[in-house]
Design a protein around this motif. Structure first.
Motif, PDB file in Angstrom:
ATOM      1  N   THR A  51       0.817  -1.213   0.000  1.00  8.90           N
ATOM      2  CA  THR A  51       0.000   0.000   0.000  1.00  8.90           C
ATOM      3  C   THR A  51       0.852   1.265   0.000  1.00  8.90           C
ATOM      4  OG1 THR A  51      -0.230  -0.254   2.404  1.00  8.90           O
ATOM      5  CG2 THR A  51      -2.068  -0.994   1.043  1.00  8.90           C
TER       6      THR A  51
ATOM      7  N   PRO B  15      -2.445   6.445  -0.042  1.00 11.07           N
ATOM      8  CA  PRO B  15      -3.443   6.916   0.928  1.00 11.07           C
ATOM      9  C   PRO B  15      -4.054   8.269   0.576  1.00 11.07           C
ATOM     10  CG  PRO B  15      -1.255   7.383   1.756  1.00 11.07           C
ATOM     11  CD  PRO B  15      -1.066   6.649   0.454  1.00 11.07           C
TER      12      PRO B  15
ATOM     13  N   ARG C 126      -6.863  12.987   2.154  1.00  8.18           N
ATOM     14  CA  ARG C 126      -6.739  11.673   2.787  1.00  8.18           C
ATOM     15  C   ARG C 126      -7.964  10.862   2.412  1.00  8.18           C
ATOM     16  NH1 ARG C 126      -4.350  10.819   7.851  1.00  8.18           N
ATOM     17  NH2 ARG C 126      -5.366   8.798   7.756  1.00  8.18           N
ATOM     18  N   THR C 127      -7.735   9.718   1.816  1.00  8.61           N
ATOM     19  CA  THR C 127      -8.862   8.909   1.356  1.00  8.61           C
ATOM     20  C   THR C 127      -9.472   8.070   2.471  1.00  8.61           C
ATOM     21  OG1 THR C 127      -7.464   7.024   0.758  1.00  8.61           O
ATOM     22  CG2 THR C 127      -7.816   8.728  -0.927  1.00  8.61           C
TER      23      THR C 127
ATOM     24  N   LEU D 139      -8.223   5.270   3.043  1.00 14.05           N
ATOM     25  CA  LEU D 139      -7.715   3.965   2.633  1.00 14.05           C
ATOM     26  C   LEU D 139      -6.201   4.021   2.626  1.00 14.05           C
ATOM     27  CD1 LEU D 139     -10.664   4.073   1.400  1.00 14.05           C
ATOM     28  CD2 LEU D 139      -9.817   2.513  -0.367  1.00 14.05           C
ATOM     29  N   MET D 140      -5.580   2.879   2.929  1.00  7.92           N
ATOM     30  CA  MET D 140      -4.128   2.799   2.800  1.00  7.92           C
ATOM     31  C   MET D 140      -3.719   2.590   1.348  1.00  7.92           C
ATOM     32  SD  MET D 140      -3.292   3.293   5.892  1.00  7.92           S
ATOM     33  CE  MET D 140      -1.560   2.839   6.099  1.00  7.92           C
TER      34      MET D 140
ATOM     35  N   TYR E 140      -5.610   3.342  -2.065  1.00  9.51           N
ATOM     36  CA  TYR E 140      -6.753   3.815  -2.843  1.00  9.51           C
ATOM     37  C   TYR E 140      -6.653   3.390  -4.310  1.00  9.51           C
ATOM     38  CZ  TYR E 140     -10.070   6.963  -5.110  1.00  9.51           C
ATOM     39  OH  TYR E 140     -11.103   7.470  -5.862  1.00  9.51           O
TER      40      TYR E 140
ATOM     41  N   ARG F 143      -8.219  -1.048   2.421  1.00  8.20           N
ATOM     42  CA  ARG F 143      -8.695  -0.140   3.470  1.00  8.20           C
ATOM     43  C   ARG F 143      -7.702   0.002   4.619  1.00  8.20           C
ATOM     44  NH1 ARG F 143      -9.279   2.663   7.048  1.00  8.20           N
ATOM     45  NH2 ARG F 143     -11.127   3.251   8.245  1.00  8.20           N
TER      46      ARG F 143
ATOM     47  N   ALA G  38       2.518   3.812   2.537  1.00  7.72           N
ATOM     48  CA  ALA G  38       1.328   4.540   2.976  1.00  7.72           C
ATOM     49  C   ALA G  38       1.455   4.974   4.427  1.00  7.72           C
ATOM     50  CB  ALA G  38       0.085   3.670   2.785  1.00  7.72           C
ATOM     51  N   ASP G  39       1.968   4.088   5.281  1.00  8.24           N
ATOM     52  CA  ASP G  39       2.161   4.435   6.693  1.00  8.24           C
ATOM     53  C   ASP G  39       3.108   5.623   6.841  1.00  8.24           C
ATOM     54  OD1 ASP G  39       0.653   2.376   8.197  1.00  8.24           O
ATOM     55  OD2 ASP G  39       1.996   0.993   7.185  1.00  8.24           O
TER      56      ASP G  39
ATOM     57  N   ILE H  52       1.572   8.980   5.599  1.00 14.00           N
ATOM     58  CA  ILE H  52       0.634   9.535   6.578  1.00 14.00           C
ATOM     59  C   ILE H  52       1.383  10.138   7.761  1.00 14.00           C
ATOM     60  CG2 ILE H  52      -1.165   8.916   8.249  1.00 14.00           C
ATOM     61  CD1 ILE H  52      -2.104   6.818   6.143  1.00 14.00           C
TER      62      ILE H  52
END
Length: 373
Positions: free
Chosen positions: A159, A162, A168-169, A171-172, A174, A284, A339-340, A343
């Motif tokens: 992922t 995001p 920001r969606t 989701l990790m 999208y 997600r 993704a982490d 964010i």
């Protein structure tokens, strides 16, 4: 049956302005010419002019695949810098808007964009594709069917999308949510043989719905040009180590399924439906969620599912010389996916500056730096 299970890796990137990190609308001809001079057939354009793809050669060694992929990224970064450009590897560009996107000027994409209309314009998405050589067509279809329950693991581990259009969606990952707007995406059907699959392709071609099998864009598919089974589910990975680790896992799993034909031999419509649910859960929640386990009648944490899969294919990875690359999957579990990190970078910058635009800029800056390493 070849015992090599040769591997090839393809990565899609966004080409961005070197200063602003904003996605380009038009690919400079001089830049593409220079990139082709430097990389030859290892680089090509994509459906939209904002994207580019690099392709490794077939490899027996995962370490050699990593060496080549790293070199491709460094060379592309050097060429881009000469035009005040850069690139970033992620499933979506955090701030790009699809409105005004420009298709690549090729005959193939003329037809694709005519068919897809606005859905094609919205396809500002980049993925990781992994080919594993399986010379026998029936083996390719058999493995494609039996591997379906494992595909959500690859989505979760990769992922990197995001954000979408500066938002920001939630989701990790999208990317697949947007990509699955297109026809012939998602999970393949449960074909029983190469003949069944070919009958499907022949029917669509005869009806002029598609020109050939390359217009089938499932999360996994038999390659049209190569004797390979192509994994297409993962987001483009920001860190090259993540790409190679996911590729090594896929390769080891393919070998395991070939050598253990009873694994998922009885896969049915229920298992396919659960795989589709778990794919969504991977999009997600990424590595922080859980998967539906039919046999256990409970939810299993993604980290546990990854560890179970690593244990299952460790001997295969050892035989293929990719045990070290497989171990990197635990680094992803412990340190997070792209993704982490995106964010975390966004939240830190937003807290520090109080400015959402600057926070997004911090994300794109991190992406361009990490992608070129």
């Amino acid at each position: 049956m070849s015992e090599d299970y040769r591997i090839g890796i393809e990565e899609e990137y966004f080409i961005v302005d070197g200063a602003t990190k904003s996605v380009l609308r038009r690919m400079p001809t001089a830049f593409m010419d220079k990139a082709r001079d430097a990389l030859g057939e290892r680089v090509s354009g994509e459906m939209l002019q904002s994207q580019i793809e690099v392709m490794s050669r077939p490899h027996i060694s995962a370490a050699e695949a990593k060496t080549e992929l790293s070199a491709l990224r460094r060379t592309l970064a050097d060429v881009a810098a000469g035009f005040d450009l850069s690139f970033l590897a992620s499933g979506t560009h955090p701030t790009a808007s699809w409105q005004g996107s420009k298709r690549a000027p090729t005959h193939r994409y003329d037809g694709v964009m005519h068919d897809l209309q606005m859905l094609g314009e919205r396809n500002m998405l980049c993925g990781l594709h992994v080919h594993v050589e399986l010379p026998d067509p029936d083996t390719r279809i058999d493995v494609m069917r039996r591997i379906l329950p494992f595909l959500p693991v690859f989505v979760a581990l990769s992922t990197s999308s995001p954000f979408w259009e500066s938002k920001r969606t939630g989701l990790m990952g999208y990317r697949l949510a947007a990509y699955d707007e297109l026809p012939r995406t998602g999970l393949p059907e449960l074909f029983e043989s190469a003949k069944d699959y070919q009958d499907y392709i022949d029917a669509l071609v005869a009806a002029r719905a598609i020109r050939d099998s390359s217009y089938v864009w499932w999360t996994i598919r038999p390659s049209q040009k190569q004797p390979t089974l192509e994994l297409r589910a993962p987001d483009s990975c920001t860190r090259v180590e993540d790409s190679v680790a996911i590729a090594a896992l896929y390769r080891a799993l393919v070998r395991h399924l070939v050598r253990n034909p009873k694994v998922n031999a009885g896969i049915d419509a229920v298992e396919r439906a659960i795989a589709a649910e778990n794919k969504w859960r991977a999009q997600r929640y990424g590595i922080h969620g859980s998967f539906v386990d039919r046999s256990a009648r409970q939810a299993v944490p993604v980290a546990q599912a990854v560890e179970t899969l690593i244990d299952m294919v460790t001997d295969d990875a050892q035989a293929l010389g990719s045990r070290q690359e497989l171990e990197h999957l635990r680094t992803i579990l412990n340190g997070g996916t792209s993704a982490d990190i995106q964010i975390a970078v966004y939240q830190e910058a937003a807290h520090r500056t109080g400015d959402r635009t600057q926070a997004l800029r911090a994300v794109t800056t991190w992406l361009t730096h990490a992608s070129a390493q």
